[in-house]
Design a protein around this motif. Structure first.
Motif, PDB file in Angstrom:
ATOM      1  N   HIS A 241       0.852  -1.197   0.000  1.00 40.48           N
ATOM      2  CA  HIS A 241       0.000   0.000   0.000  1.00 40.48           C
ATOM      3  C   HIS A 241       0.887   1.245   0.000  1.00 40.48           C
ATOM      4  CE1 HIS A 241      -2.616  -3.099   1.841  1.00 40.48           C
ATOM      5  NE2 HIS A 241      -3.602  -2.446   1.262  1.00 40.48           N
ATOM      6  N   THR A 303      -9.132  -4.594  -2.530  1.00 46.02           N
ATOM      7  CA  THR A 303      -8.255  -4.534  -1.357  1.00 46.02           C
ATOM      8  C   THR A 303      -7.066  -5.467  -1.526  1.00 46.02           C
ATOM      9  OG1 THR A 303      -9.227  -6.426  -0.210  1.00 46.02           O
ATOM     10  CG2 THR A 303     -10.293  -4.297   0.135  1.00 46.02           C
ATOM     11  N   ALA A 304      -6.075  -5.226  -0.693  1.00 46.06           N
ATOM     12  CA  ALA A 304      -4.994  -6.194  -0.462  1.00 46.06           C
ATOM     13  C   ALA A 304      -4.908  -6.327   1.054  1.00 46.06           C
ATOM     14  CB  ALA A 304      -3.672  -5.674  -1.018  1.00 46.06           C
ATOM     15  N   GLU A 305      -5.068  -7.540   1.549  1.00 48.08           N
ATOM     16  CA  GLU A 305      -5.053  -7.752   2.997  1.00 48.08           C
ATOM     17  C   GLU A 305      -4.144  -8.926   3.347  1.00 48.08           C
ATOM     18  OE1 GLU A 305      -6.524  -5.972   5.361  1.00 48.08           O
ATOM     19  OE2 GLU A 305      -8.117  -4.879   4.301  1.00 48.08           O
ATOM     20  N   VAL A 306      -3.332  -8.736   4.356  1.00 48.84           N
ATOM     21  CA  VAL A 306      -2.564  -9.858   4.890  1.00 48.84           C
ATOM     22  C   VAL A 306      -3.444 -10.531   5.934  1.00 48.84           C
ATOM     23  CG1 VAL A 306      -0.411 -10.607   5.933  1.00 48.84           C
ATOM     24  CG2 VAL A 306      -0.460  -8.528   4.529  1.00 48.84           C
ATOM     25  N   VAL A 330      -2.030 -13.902   1.922  1.00 50.47           N
ATOM     26  CA  VAL A 330      -2.454 -12.593   1.438  1.00 50.47           C
ATOM     27  C   VAL A 330      -3.676 -12.781   0.547  1.00 50.47           C
ATOM     28  CG1 VAL A 330      -1.727 -10.553   0.131  1.00 50.47           C
ATOM     29  CG2 VAL A 330      -0.044 -11.853   1.448  1.00 50.47           C
ATOM     30  N   SER A 331      -4.672 -11.921   0.716  1.00 54.96           N
ATOM     31  CA  SER A 331      -5.837 -12.014  -0.161  1.00 54.96           C
ATOM     32  C   SER A 331      -6.140 -10.657  -0.766  1.00 54.96           C
ATOM     33  CB  SER A 331      -7.058 -12.539   0.603  1.00 54.96           C
ATOM     34  OG  SER A 331      -7.460 -11.609   1.585  1.00 54.96           O
ATOM     35  N   ARG A 333      -9.428  -8.647  -2.451  1.00 56.51           N
ATOM     36  CA  ARG A 333     -10.843  -8.605  -2.833  1.00 56.51           C
ATOM     37  C   ARG A 333     -10.915  -7.852  -4.155  1.00 56.51           C
ATOM     38  NH1 ARG A 333     -14.305 -11.902   0.257  1.00 56.51           N
ATOM     39  NH2 ARG A 333     -13.265 -12.149   2.262  1.00 56.51           N
TER      40      ARG A 333
ATOM     41  N   HIS B 231      -0.763  -5.222   8.878  1.00 56.39           N
ATOM     42  CA  HIS B 231      -0.199  -4.174   8.020  1.00 56.39           C
ATOM     43  C   HIS B 231       0.563  -3.158   8.853  1.00 56.39           C
ATOM     44  CE1 HIS B 231      -3.527  -4.768   4.714  1.00 56.39           C
ATOM     45  NE2 HIS B 231      -3.019  -5.898   5.149  1.00 56.39           N
ATOM     46  N   PHE B 318      -6.911 -21.562   3.980  1.00 60.23           N
ATOM     47  CA  PHE B 318      -6.988 -20.107   3.982  1.00 60.23           C
ATOM     48  C   PHE B 318      -8.189 -19.651   4.794  1.00 60.23           C
ATOM     49  CE2 PHE B 318      -6.496 -15.894   2.559  1.00 60.23           C
ATOM     50  CZ  PHE B 318      -5.215 -15.841   2.026  1.00 60.23           C
TER      51      PHE B 318
END
Lengths: 461, 461
Positions: A241, A303-306, A330-331, A333, B231, B318
């Motif tokens: 990010h 999004t990018a989420e850990v 990591v995903s 959406r 994050h 996951f």
């Protein structure tokens, strides 16, 4: 007018409808536990019998897992062919000692905000499923027939990953295909505004392992000289990010359309109370992409989420290890315009570009699906939205859903059908938790809503 | 000249000395396992008897853990008073099936690079401890007395955290205090250059927990809107170093002296083969502070290392969770001029400054100790270095140690004594591992080295 009579019939028959729902709720159709397989079968048989009682030609259709229920009933010529989907299986009930009543002995309770039906599955999804069946029953009681041709399609594995669903849809594609799928497994917006979900975010899930030294090292001997894979991983993840909360992956936003002005205006009218939404979980400030509204952040922006991270020594006390590897799950959406493979490739390129000497990255793809964007070009969505607004006395909304509802995608991918997601659950229904309930209001107005929607969709165009 | 005769005596008596070491190695004095307590006691008794046999007045001194051994012997007037420290306890032997011989049945083996003594404790630390005892024995055999007054101090808990050590030192401070402590628990530099450790890095260890939402959240509902503590943690940890590998904490380098030119020159002459050092663990390039040599990176420059990290879902498959918290274990290796408390405070300030809205940080201090810098202002270190050089036929080196050897600090802090760390272990001794060995060359030349060092330190100044 038939519709008014149908609505009156629903009102009159509410006690009987609640009794029928209670019968279904008494069957402990927990799909994930093999010990309950016979109960799943019993729930399917109950539904077959109930559909037959309203003139639907229904069958239990066995699979290698729990059975499907498929039923067909004709309607007047010229009306559309609708498919209705719901699921009769429920979540396990543990921890059982947190239930104040028997989860499979449904009770009507007077709660602070009105009467509720308390039982496992009352909201997810037996109560919701039966709103549609009751609407059909009342329609037939009043008019002697259904408002249109309807295919009923009930699943018994939704709470355990739906292993039989896509194969069954593929094998029975001709039988199941209709003009539009109706799905009742969602909720009212903020527990009060009737809503049609028109966009579902997709997802890419990925696991990455960063490797450095061949073995764990002692930080006394090697610290300051050797690569530490946790540092490498932390830099990569921190770099996902920028300072404005935007995801830095190459091309990530390239093909994402801006929200249509009319939808943006409608979302603004929803008056989403993000302070209350965040406050309920101990947060106060939107933490996403700068310049976006909270609803955009969760519905229409990617999004990018850990979701998980681990490496080195994580037990009690301390160990001064420089670990050989570090890991993250990591995903992403996804929204309209994003391709799962392209996002996965861009993530892997981001990781590889940040790899220093002596480090390698290994990737494991866990899954990927594009966003589900409903085709709203025909009149059906506006017809349904108006019908819902009439029932609930407030403008119904097109909403997004930040998560995925795989069934909507399956109708599109396997059967080429558009889907319309309408549901009446409330935020406090405690689905998947102890003391699940469904408001009697949801059940009653839900059935009335479907009567109105069926009427609207069946009207000659 | 006495020294030559003493060295010749050591040579003559090597078979007997090896037999004595084998006797001590047969005692399975594993300190961490209570089942071996009687063997620890037996090892202490063996040492008492052996010291008595060379005219030392020795006692087993019981503690609440394993016993200490303390012995005293006088020397000629005018000579210094030295204390010698070693430990008789050993590491556990598992995995036992990886040993090619019985770990407590010592064997002399012909290995590729010469004869070795194979047994648990042969290198760490019974073999090293006995090099000093054998030097003393030979000295007495030849001259009838010790070269100087000596206090022997053996511990039996070094491999299990030395819980009794500091209390015992405090209670017996007057008895233990001497002019200089000699410690034999280190190694030859790169297995061939005799070395005196003159600087040990200190350490600060810290655990940090970042908290965001009150509960784990579903990334479908909250992803893009809610803070994700992983994050936040990744950004903080990534921010601990700048692009040149320097630690970014405020004041971190402020009081660190540059290496003295003569020490820098000596380290350069060591010809440290960092490619081989890193190559042995699958690495190739120094990854530390730009502009520093590899030896500086591990001996005289401080570090910040993440030793463990965890948060969110870390199991198989996951789970798209936004976790309520994320954790890291972080350590700092400290050098001369750094105060542990100041480093800890700077780290906490770094974390707090990076906390966004809705996030909190909790800290847990695991420990802290300043670097150990030996006082080399007197003549003793140069005398010992010359003596070692004479024995090994190559210039002996002052070296650093990237890790901590707590005993050196304890002599300074508790007893106000300077310490000199000299040892003869080699990099392939497999201490703490199966098939531990000590080279017969280490044992033989180790004893001769101590004879020379004792001679040099005892010479009238």
């Amino acid at each position: 007018m038939s519709l008014d009579a149908v609505l009156a019939r629903i009102d009159d028959q509410m006690p009987q409808a609640l009794d029928r729902l209670a019968e279904l709720l008494r069957i402990p159709s927990v799909s994930t536990d093999p010990a309950y397989a016979q109960h799943c079968r019993a729930a399917a048989d109950w539904l077959v019998a109930d559909l037959e009682s309203i003139g639907v030609s229904a069958q239990r259709r066995d699979t290698s897992g729990h059975p499907m229920v498929v039923g067909h009933v004709d309607g007047p010529a010229g009306a559309p062919h609708l498919l209705f989907y719901g699921h009769y299986d429920v979540q396990p009930v543990d921890p059982l000692d947190e239930w104040r009543t028997d989860p499979f002995d449904p009770k009507i309770e007077d709660a602070a905000k009105g009467k509720v039906i308390r039982a496992r599955g009352s909201s997810d999804d037996k109560g919701q499923l039966m709103t549609f069946v009751e609407a059909c029953r009342a329609w037939r009681d009043v008019t002697g027939e259904m408002p249109c041709r309807i295919t009923f399609f009930f699943e018994g594995e939704e709470e355990s990953g739906s292993p039989s669903l896509v194969p069954f849809m593929q094998e029975n594609a001709e039988e199941l295909r209709a003009d539009l799928a109706l799905i009742c497994d969602t909720g009212l917006f903020q527990s009060e505004t009737p809503a049609i979900v028109t966009m579902l975010r997709g997802m890419v899930t990925e696991e990455v392992t960063i490797r450095g030294p061949e073995v764990d090292l002692h930080s006394g001997f090697f610290g300051g000289l050797a690569q530490n894979p946790i540092h490498v991983l932390a830099r990569m993840l921190a770099g996902l990010h920028d300072e404005t909360g935007r995801v830095t992956l190459a091309g990530f936003y390239d093909d994402i359309p801006e929200l249509a002005p009319e939808l943006r205006a409608q979302w603004e009218r929803l008056g989403f109370d993000h302070a209350a939404f965040l406050g309920a979980v101990g947060l106060s400030e939107p933490a996403g992409e700068a310049g976006r509204t909270p609803l955009e952040m969760i519905w229409s922006r990617p999004t990018a989420e850990v979701n998980g991270i681990w490496g080195g020594y994580t037990g009690a006390g301390f160990k001064t290890v420089l670990p050989a590897e570090a890991h993250a799950k990591v995903s992403f959406r996804l929204v309209e315009g994003q391709r799962p493979d392209a996002v996965r490739d861009a993530f892997r390129a981001h990781v590889k570009a940040a790899l220093p000497a002596d480090c390698t990255a290994e990737f494991h793809a866990h899954g990927g699906s594009a966003a589900g964007i409903m085709d709203m070009s025909g009149p059906a969505f506006e017809q349904a939205r108006r019908a819902l607004g009439q029932e609930w006395g407030r403008e119904a909304a097109y909403v997004g859903c930040g998560g995925s509802i795989p069934i909507a995608g399956h109708f599109g991918e396997v059967l080429g059908m558009n889907a319309m997601l309408i549901g009446f659950g409330k935020d406090d229904d405690a689905i998947h938790s102890p003391n699940e309930k469904y408001d009697v209001e949801s059940f009653h107005k839900g059935a009335r809503s479907w009567a109105r929607v069926l009427d609207a969709l069946s009207a000659p165009s």
